[in-house]
Design a protein around this motif. Structure first.
Motif, PDB file in Angstrom:
ATOM      1  N   SER A 294       0.832  -1.205   0.000  1.00 15.63           N
ATOM      2  CA  SER A 294       0.000   0.000   0.000  1.00 15.63           C
ATOM      3  C   SER A 294       0.864   1.251   0.000  1.00 15.63           C
ATOM      4  O   SER A 294       0.556   2.244  -0.671  1.00 15.63           O
ATOM      5  CB  SER A 294      -0.923  -0.020   1.226  1.00 15.63           C
TER       6      SER A 294
ATOM      7  N   ASP B 123      -8.797  11.714  -3.678  1.00 15.21           N
ATOM      8  CA  ASP B 123      -8.762  10.306  -3.273  1.00 15.21           C
ATOM      9  C   ASP B 123     -10.219   9.850  -3.297  1.00 15.21           C
ATOM     10  O   ASP B 123     -10.963  10.042  -2.349  1.00 15.21           O
ATOM     11  CB  ASP B 123      -8.146  10.177  -1.881  1.00 15.21           C
TER      12      ASP B 123
ATOM     13  N   LYS C   7      -4.164   5.923   2.312  1.00 15.96           N
ATOM     14  CA  LYS C   7      -3.412   6.484   1.191  1.00 15.96           C
ATOM     15  C   LYS C   7      -3.500   8.006   1.175  1.00 15.96           C
ATOM     16  O   LYS C   7      -2.570   8.672   0.709  1.00 15.96           O
ATOM     17  CB  LYS C   7      -3.897   5.869  -0.119  1.00 15.96           C
TER      18      LYS C   7
ATOM     19  N   ASP D 130      -8.730   3.921  -5.413  1.00 20.53           N
ATOM     20  CA  ASP D 130      -8.365   2.701  -4.666  1.00 20.53           C
ATOM     21  C   ASP D 130      -9.659   1.894  -4.564  1.00 20.53           C
ATOM     22  O   ASP D 130     -10.386   1.980  -3.583  1.00 20.53           O
ATOM     23  CB  ASP D 130      -7.815   3.084  -3.294  1.00 20.53           C
TER      24      ASP D 130
ATOM     25  N   VAL E 262      -5.939   1.541  -8.394  1.00 18.92           N
ATOM     26  CA  VAL E 262      -5.279   0.640  -7.445  1.00 18.92           C
ATOM     27  C   VAL E 262      -6.299  -0.349  -6.909  1.00 18.92           C
ATOM     28  O   VAL E 262      -7.449   0.021  -6.637  1.00 18.92           O
ATOM     29  CB  VAL E 262      -4.676   1.447  -6.271  1.00 18.92           C
ATOM     30  N   THR E 263      -5.895  -1.592  -6.760  1.00 18.65           N
ATOM     31  CA  THR E 263      -6.688  -2.579  -6.016  1.00 18.65           C
ATOM     32  C   THR E 263      -5.747  -3.378  -5.117  1.00 18.65           C
ATOM     33  O   THR E 263      -4.531  -3.361  -5.312  1.00 18.65           O
ATOM     34  CB  THR E 263      -7.425  -3.584  -6.928  1.00 18.65           C
ATOM     35  N   CYS E 264      -6.320  -4.081  -4.151  1.00 24.43           N
ATOM     36  CA  CYS E 264      -5.533  -5.053  -3.378  1.00 24.43           C
ATOM     37  C   CYS E 264      -5.960  -6.446  -3.828  1.00 24.43           C
ATOM     38  O   CYS E 264      -6.254  -7.327  -3.025  1.00 24.43           O
ATOM     39  CB  CYS E 264      -5.713  -4.864  -1.875  1.00 24.43           C
TER      40      CYS E 264
END
Length: 427
Positions: A220, A237, A245, A306, A357-359
């Protein structure tokens, strides 16, 4: 509690999770409330048994030749610790709270077990339906990548450069074993738990109360560092969540410019207020109402998305999630991601940048979303992911998987959670 009692508790908790399809943290909490005699050491050990059983479920069950909670727990203990069938037999003897001794059938399965006899699905310790996604992301190395998602995770911290520097924080946390991260310039890492222990409660440390650091996975931190390139002055964001973030970007921007932190879920956004105050971030403005975003259209140097995702890149920390996840839930997430991207492109100024962005380690949540967005938004151009990565982390090119559209981090290569990063520029 003795080892046998702890293992039996873990078996009961796993059975409860399987039967009621509930999160592991919730099941562990309820068990603790109904078994108040268990001390903190007992709860810690039982939690480790439960999470290890969930991380290595398919391999553990193959080892014991069954599909029960018992097979998951005892199999994981044999795979992940120095325990043997003989040592378990000794530990179970005379303990009326222990599980039943290893049966003859189980003993034969253990004796005949060989990792070479496992299928790729079993060695990867993931649901079968996920294989196509993982293969699309990692190619022939997908089994090793997936298997590393079944390891115990470290505890990573991000030093808040607004208030401290890394050596100062490392000194303050010396007793925790925190060392500098390999890639993230402000990261500190406390190694994974060994044995029956647990990570230190770093949020009780004076350094945390002073705002010197935040708990944040190195992956991250890395994607936030990438997003901050180009010295943006106006940032949105768009899916800020708890603000991790936003805080990292605020520090990277040296508390200058302006960050608009927005999330449609007010409950998820709630923790950000205390975090900003503790960290000393003065350039972050909370935008809880979507209507307040209208004035930002076409004005942002950077829009960070995100995106909500399956969280498949965080399976080391939340192994129960991979067994609750379904293909239908994946499709729901993909629809949400596409809708969010369609909305987010409105806020980027000409010449500005959109970062996604991804996790997740799933191809359809990552590369596929970017490919579809480029088809729908002809005024956006993809930043070459390899060049972008090397402009920030040139010494770590071998630490990531680089595709046509983005950069994939993973426990196997980067030693981080499985974060994905892609950047696009609006013409």
């Amino acid at each position: 509690m003795r080892l046998g009692g702890r293992l039996q508790a873990a078996i009961e908790i796993i059975d409860d999770i399987e039967k009621r399809h509930r999160p592991a943290a919730e099941a562990l909490r309820d068990w603790g409330l109904s078994h108040r005699f268990a001390g903190s050491g007992d709860r810690s050990a039982i939690g480790n048994f439960v999470y290890d059983a969930l991380r290595r479920k398919r391999t553990a069950q193959a080892l014991l030749g069954g599909e029960s909670g018992r097979a998951s727990v005892i199999g994981a203990v044999l795979l992940s610790t120095s325990e043997t069938p003989a040592s378990l037999a000794s530990a179970f003897g005379g303990d009326r709270f222990a599980p039943e001794p290893i049966s003859e059938v189980e003993a034969r399965a253990i004796d005949g077990f060989s990792s070479n006899s496992l299928t790729d699905d079993q060695r990867s310790d993931v649901p079968e339906w996920c294989v196509t996604e993982l293969r699309s992301t990692f190619g022939d190395d997908w089994v090793n990548e997936a298997a590393c998602l079944a390891d115990r995770p470290p505890l990573d911290l991000r030093v808040n450069s607004i208030k401290a520097e890394r050596n100062k924080v490392a000194t303050a946390l010396k007793r925790t074993g925190a060392k500098p991260c390999e890639i993230a310039p402000l990261g500190l890492r406390i190694p994974p738990i060994s044995g029956h222990g647990r990570h230190p409660n770093v949020q009780a440390e004076p350094a945390f109360r002073k705002g010197w650091f935040e708990v944040q996975d190195e992956g991250s931190q890395i994607v936030a560092e990438l997003a901050a390139q180009g010295s943006p002055k106006q940032v949105l964001d768009f899916c800020a969540g708890a603000g991790g973030k936003s805080l990292a970007l605020s520090a990277a921007m040296d508390n200058k410019g302006q960050i608009h932190a927005h999330d449609t879920d007010r409950q998820r956004l709630a923790p950000i207020f205390d975090r900003l105050k503790r960290a000393g971030c003065r350039n972050v403005q909370i935008v809880a109402d979507g209507g307040d975003l209208v004035s930002l259209e076409g004005r942002m140097d950077l829009v960070l998305v995100d995106a909500p995702c399956t969280g498949s890149g965080t399976w080391r920390r939340r192994p129960d999630a991979k067994w609750r996840l379904s293909n239908q839930q994946l499709e729901t997430r993909r629809a949400e991601q596409a809708a969010i991207l369609d909305e987010a492109v409105r806020y980027v100024r000409p010449g500005g940048r959109l970062v996604y962005v991804t996790c997740s380690v799933f191809h359809s949540e990552n590369d596929k979303q970017i490919a579809q967005l480029l088809d729908k938004a002809p005024d956006y151009q993809l930043a070459d992911p390899g060049s972008f990565w090397c402009s920030v982390f040139p010494e770590h090119i071998e630490s990531v998987t680089i595709s046509q559209f983005g950069v994939q981090l993973s426990p196997n290569k980067s030693g981080t959670d499985g974060f994905y990063f892609a950047a696009l520029r609006r013409e």
